[in-house]
Motif scaffolding. Structure first.
Motif, PDB file in Angstrom:
ATOM      1  N   SER A 350       0.819  -1.204   0.000  1.00 51.47           N
ATOM      2  CA  SER A 350       0.000   0.000   0.000  1.00 51.47           C
ATOM      3  C   SER A 350       0.857   1.260   0.000  1.00 51.47           C
ATOM      4  O   SER A 350       0.335   2.361   0.084  1.00 51.47           O
ATOM      5  CB  SER A 350      -0.906   0.014   1.237  1.00 51.47           C
ATOM      6  N   GLU A 351       2.190   1.111  -0.049  1.00 51.89           N
ATOM      7  CA  GLU A 351       3.070   2.264  -0.009  1.00 51.89           C
ATOM      8  C   GLU A 351       3.900   2.331  -1.280  1.00 51.89           C
ATOM      9  O   GLU A 351       4.237   1.318  -1.878  1.00 51.89           O
ATOM     10  CB  GLU A 351       3.997   2.190   1.220  1.00 51.89           C
ATOM     11  N   PHE A 535      -3.310   1.304   9.947  1.00 50.07           N
ATOM     12  CA  PHE A 535      -3.394   2.752  10.140  1.00 50.07           C
ATOM     13  C   PHE A 535      -2.032   3.338  10.520  1.00 50.07           C
ATOM     14  O   PHE A 535      -1.626   4.403  10.027  1.00 50.07           O
ATOM     15  CB  PHE A 535      -4.434   3.047  11.231  1.00 50.07           C
ATOM     16  N   THR A 536      -1.289   2.627  11.384  1.00 45.95           N
ATOM     17  CA  THR A 536       0.032   3.100  11.796  1.00 45.95           C
ATOM     18  C   THR A 536       0.987   3.161  10.606  1.00 45.95           C
ATOM     19  O   THR A 536       1.739   4.120  10.436  1.00 45.95           O
ATOM     20  CB  THR A 536       0.607   2.180  12.879  1.00 45.95           C
ATOM     21  N   ARG A 540       2.700   6.581   9.073  1.00 44.71           N
ATOM     22  CA  ARG A 540       4.130   6.769   8.846  1.00 44.71           C
ATOM     23  C   ARG A 540       4.417   7.096   7.376  1.00 44.71           C
ATOM     24  O   ARG A 540       5.264   7.939   7.067  1.00 44.71           O
ATOM     25  CB  ARG A 540       4.889   5.507   9.253  1.00 44.71           C
ATOM     26  N   TYR A 541       3.737   6.391   6.503  1.00 49.02           N
ATOM     27  CA  TYR A 541       3.932   6.641   5.070  1.00 49.02           C
ATOM     28  C   TYR A 541       3.523   8.070   4.705  1.00 49.02           C
ATOM     29  O   TYR A 541       4.218   8.760   3.946  1.00 49.02           O
ATOM     30  CB  TYR A 541       3.111   5.635   4.255  1.00 49.02           C
ATOM     31  N   THR A 542       2.414   8.513   5.256  1.00 47.16           N
ATOM     32  CA  THR A 542       1.966   9.887   4.999  1.00 47.16           C
ATOM     33  C   THR A 542       2.992  10.892   5.499  1.00 47.16           C
ATOM     34  O   THR A 542       3.297  11.890   4.834  1.00 47.16           O
ATOM     35  CB  THR A 542       0.607  10.137   5.674  1.00 47.16           C
ATOM     36  N   ASP A 543       3.542  10.638   6.679  1.00 46.88           N
ATOM     37  CA  ASP A 543       4.565  11.525   7.225  1.00 46.88           C
ATOM     38  C   ASP A 543       5.795  11.567   6.304  1.00 46.88           C
ATOM     39  O   ASP A 543       6.354  12.633   6.045  1.00 46.88           O
ATOM     40  CB  ASP A 543       4.959  11.035   8.612  1.00 46.88           C
ATOM     41  N   ARG A 544       6.178  10.403   5.803  1.00 48.24           N
ATOM     42  CA  ARG A 544       7.379  10.338   4.971  1.00 48.24           C
ATOM     43  C   ARG A 544       7.159  10.995   3.603  1.00 48.24           C
ATOM     44  O   ARG A 544       7.996  11.766   3.134  1.00 48.24           O
ATOM     45  CB  ARG A 544       7.799   8.873   4.787  1.00 48.24           C
ATOM     46  N   ASP A 640       1.013  18.525  10.225  1.00 52.89           N
ATOM     47  CA  ASP A 640      -0.365  19.016  10.205  1.00 52.89           C
ATOM     48  C   ASP A 640      -1.267  18.088   9.405  1.00 52.89           C
ATOM     49  O   ASP A 640      -2.419  17.858   9.776  1.00 52.89           O
ATOM     50  CB  ASP A 640      -0.405  20.427   9.616  1.00 52.89           C
ATOM     51  N   VAL A 641      -0.748  17.529   8.329  1.00 52.64           N
ATOM     52  CA  VAL A 641      -1.546  16.594   7.533  1.00 52.64           C
ATOM     53  C   VAL A 641      -1.799  15.311   8.318  1.00 52.64           C
ATOM     54  O   VAL A 641      -2.916  14.780   8.325  1.00 52.64           O
ATOM     55  CB  VAL A 641      -0.848  16.299   6.192  1.00 52.64           C
ATOM     56  N   CYS A 642      -0.777  14.831   8.985  1.00 46.04           N
ATOM     57  CA  CYS A 642      -0.962  13.618   9.791  1.00 46.04           C
ATOM     58  C   CYS A 642      -1.952  13.860  10.925  1.00 46.04           C
ATOM     59  O   CYS A 642      -2.778  12.997  11.244  1.00 46.04           O
ATOM     60  CB  CYS A 642       0.375  13.148  10.352  1.00 46.04           C
ATOM     61  N   THR A 643      -1.858  15.025  11.547  1.00 44.60           N
ATOM     62  CA  THR A 643      -2.804  15.346  12.617  1.00 44.60           C
ATOM     63  C   THR A 643      -4.231  15.388  12.080  1.00 44.60           C
ATOM     64  O   THR A 643      -5.168  14.883  12.712  1.00 44.60           O
ATOM     65  CB  THR A 643      -2.438  16.700  13.243  1.00 44.60           C
ATOM     66  N   ALA A 644      -4.416  16.008  10.915  1.00 42.39           N
ATOM     67  CA  ALA A 644      -5.748  16.066  10.319  1.00 42.39           C
ATOM     68  C   ALA A 644      -6.244  14.674   9.949  1.00 42.39           C
ATOM     69  O   ALA A 644      -7.437  14.368  10.095  1.00 42.39           O
ATOM     70  CB  ALA A 644      -5.717  16.971   9.081  1.00 42.39           C
ATOM     71  N   LEU A 645      -5.339  13.819   9.462  1.00 40.20           N
ATOM     72  CA  LEU A 645      -5.721  12.447   9.130  1.00 40.20           C
ATOM     73  C   LEU A 645      -6.173  11.701  10.380  1.00 40.20           C
ATOM     74  O   LEU A 645      -7.177  10.967  10.356  1.00 40.20           O
ATOM     75  CB  LEU A 645      -4.542  11.739   8.469  1.00 40.20           C
TER      76      LEU A 645
END
Length: 730
Positions: A350-351, A535-536, A540-544, A640-645
């Protein structure tokens, strides 16, 4: 050196001789001027003597001259019937009208005298025959446009009724024009259009204007020619009526002319390069010259034709501008898709792993490439082929440029089937922010320079100019520039949120599947649910990946939990050229409860201690949880994107649990999952109360729906989570 001295010496000698000759000539000139003055005085004296001797006879000579002229006019009058009949017999109608026009004032003045009355009667009979002959001549089938105008002039001088005359003139000219074009097909060149339509119509309208729309009543004659000219002044009402009759008659031809003109300059559906429209550009320039030089009367008298022609020019310019600038949107789309296709991306489940350096270089190069493409491939050719000194043309070009930016922005995020949609959304979002920061300004500076605008310094307090130094833009385009920059800032935010919602939707579907339709093989809780492990990984993928597309200073944060050694990257975004106003995620929540722990290492909800207190707390938190702004604006940073997610997923988690009936084991599983989630989101959510509030609400709903809730001890939960973290190498 000897040669140089010799040549200069010769020149010096020559100059000396010339000066000597000039001196001798000046001395002789003084004596000659004296002789000339004496001769002039002598001539003047003789002239005065001659005038003095001839003065007594000059009056007598003048009287004899007048008498002679009167006798000649009388002789012309007496011979006029014979002259007119001779012209009629030989078909010289123009000469007959000329003679009669010269004599008619005198005949009318002395028509009360018997001799002149008879002559006048004979002349009128002859001129009536001349008029009939002219009308008969105008009915001939081989009559040309020019000859028709000449015969109409003669009838006008013979006092033919004006309204009937202009109608007949128009009808006959239309017949002539119809015969002229009956053997011609549609014009294939501007030259054919000029010869078949513009020049014939110009001749008809020019003659009509000269005869009926300008000048005073009367006639004039050329003594060296047998022709006469005439014009008549109509009333304003008759003038408009005459124009309407003329326009009604020639309208089919003007419509065909304008249609043929539009086909000659018709642009291709897709404009790629200047060479593809070179012939159309040449035709347009020829067409403008043809109407300017050969169609002046046509455009001046027939206003509808002028308006339609101007509309044709305007529509052609609009289509040229739009077609040229539309190519930018296609080029940008191909540019981005080619990068995504060629990028060495490894699909790892999925990444997708992306080359960060190559991506950063591409983003930086793209805005430079786009600015150069718009400037060199679009604006420069348009400025060369259009008259940008014309205010309307400049306005259309400016409007087309603004529409181009909006079309490009609208094309971002339009793809829905790409395998790398998530990556493409982030790439387009970052490009929007970069363009708003610098790329759009570059294009507008080039546009302002190429259009030769008067340069004025922009007020430093104007929107979007605070970070730009030595800014030079024309004041007329500042409003468009600001609108486009605002649009791209909003578009970048929209694409970022679209990526965020795509991730949230995927996770929400997993939540619904795992909790509404659970697949539980054991009667006890062994580990956290698979959805939260997934989800975890996505978090992490979103953060990266956000760190790649929106690189900011990265800070490594360690969790303080004794049972959790998870390391996460925290992107601290301190504002920038594409920063939007930050809205804290806890703006619409925060219910500080004593039962909520602010550290991730402790269970924040213990039902067995005080159920009543927790129920009241749950109800209060629910009120605030309902007001969480899930779809708020987000800063273009990883944190900020991870927090919103997280906010979206937890809100969806809450809604899913409101629809789910749980048993004792499901409730215990939920306790483990909630504690696991709290530990995983701590590096992003920190001590924000909205996360604790939402998770508390989840457990509260589950407790009220469970028939026999039995809570796990905190030690048991910690042991389960420890096994989970070791199992998944977290």
């Amino acid at each position: 050196m000897k040669t140089l001295v010799y040549e200069n010496y010769n020149k010096f000698i020559s100059a000396t001789d010339t000066i000597r000759k000039m001196k001798m000539n000046i001395e002789s000139m003084e004596s000659e001027m004296g002789h000339l003055n004496e001769n002039i005085e002598c001539i003047s004296k003789q002239t005065r003597d001659i005038n003095r001797h001839l003065e007594p006879h000059s009056r007598k000579i003048q009287d004899l001259t007048n008498a002679h002229n009167s006798l000649k006019r009388l002789q012309f009058i007496f011979e006029l019937p014979t002259r007119l009949q001779h012209c009629l017999n030989r078909g010289k109608y123009s000469q007959a009208v000329k003679y009669y026009s010269r004599a008619s004032p005198l005949l009318n003045h002395y028509k009360h005298m018997a001799a002149f009355k008879g002559i006048n009667h004979d002349c009128m009979d002859i001129m009536n025959n001349v008029k009939d002959a002219i009308w008969h001549k105008m009915a001939e089938s081989d009559l040309t446009i020019k000859r028709t105008a000449e015969l109409t002039k003669l009838l006008l001088l013979l006092k033919e009724e004006t309204s009937n005359l202009w109608k007949q003139y128009v009808n006959i000219q239309m017949t002539c024009l119809s015969r002229k074009n009956v053997s011609h097909s549609d014009p294939m060149t501007v030259e054919e259009l000029l010869s078949d339509y513009i020049m014939p119509l110009e001749e008809i309208v020019h003659q009509f204007e000269a005869l009926f729309l300008s000048g005073e009543n009367g006639s004039s004659e050329d003594p060296k020619s047998d022709t006469v000219t005439a014009s008549i002044r109509l009333s304003d009402e008759d003038r408009e009526k005459a124009k309407d009759d003329l326009f009604t008659a020639i309208k089919p031809y003007t419509d065909k002319m304008l249609y043929s003109a539009s086909k000659l300059i018709e642009l291709p559906v897709q404009i790629t390069t200047a060479t593809s429209i070179e012939q159309r550009l040449q035709n347009m320039n020829k067409l403008k010259v043809a109407f300017r030089d050969k169609g002046q009367s046509l455009l001046r008298v027939i206003q509808p034709v002028q308006r339609k022609l101007h509309s044709l020019y305007a529509r052609w310019e609009y289509e040229l501008i739009k077609g040229s600038l539309d190519s930018v949107k296609k080029a940008v789309r191909e540019h981005l898709c080619q990068f995504v296709t060629d990028l060495d991306m490894k699909d790892n489940g999925s990444e997708i792993e992306i080359d960060a350096d190559r991506t950063a270089d591409f983003i930086q190069d793209t805005q430079i490439w786009l600015a150069e493409y718009i400037t060199k491939s679009c604006l420069l050719p348009l400025n060369m082929n259009l008259d940008i000194t014309n205010a309307a043309t400049a306005e259309r070009l400016q409007s087309g440029l603004k529409n181009m930016w909006q079309d490009i922005g609208n094309s971002f995020g339009a793809s829905s089937s790409s395998k790398y949609l998530s990556v493409l959304l982030l790439l387009e979002s970052r490009l929007c922010y970069n363009l708003a920061n610098n790329g759009i300004y570059r294009v507008y500076v080039a546009f302002s320079t190429q259009s030769s605008y008067d340069k004025n310094l922009v007020n430093s307090s104007s929107t979007h100019f605070a970070e730009l130094s030595d800014t030079v833009l024309d004041p007329t385009i500042i409003s468009d520039f600001n609108d486009v920059v605002d649009y791209y800032l909003n578009r970048g935010q929209f694409l970022l949120k679209k990526h965020l919602m795509l991730e949230a939707y995927m996770l929400t579907c997993r939540l619904q599947r795992d909790y509404i339709y659970p697949n539980r093989d054991s009667s006890s809780v062994q580990r956290s649910s698979d959805v939260w492990t997934y989800f975890t990984k996505r978090l992490r993928y979103t953060d990266r990946i956000l760190g790649i597309f929106f690189p900011q200073q990265q800070h490594l944060q360690q969790s303080d939990s004794a049972t959790d050694n998870v390391s996460m990257l925290d992107c601290n975004y301190s504002g920038g050229p594409y920063s939007t106003r930050h809205v804290p995620p806890s703006t619409h929540s925060v219910a500080t409860m004593s039962s909520i722990s602010e550290t991730p290492g402790k269970t924040y909800f213990e039902v067995e201690d005080n159920v009543a207190l927790n129920m009241m707390s749950s109800n209060i938190d629910k009120l605030f949880a309902e007001r969480i702004d899930v779809y708020r604006s987000v800063e273009p940073t990883a944190k900020d994107v991870c927090t919103a997610l997280i906010m979206m997923v937890l809100k969806a988690f809450l809604e899913v649990m409101r629809e789910t009936q749980v048993d004792g084991v499901a409730y215990q599983q939920l306790q483990v999952d909630v504690e696991y989630v709290q530990r995983m989101i701590w590096p992003y959510a920190g001590d924000e109360k909205w996360a604790s509030s939402l998770l508390q609400e989840v457990l509260s709903n589950a407790y009220t729906r469970c028939l026999s809730p039995v809570s796990l001890t905190q030690d048991k939960i910690a042991a389960i989570l420890s096994n989970c973290l070791n199992l998944f190498n977290l």
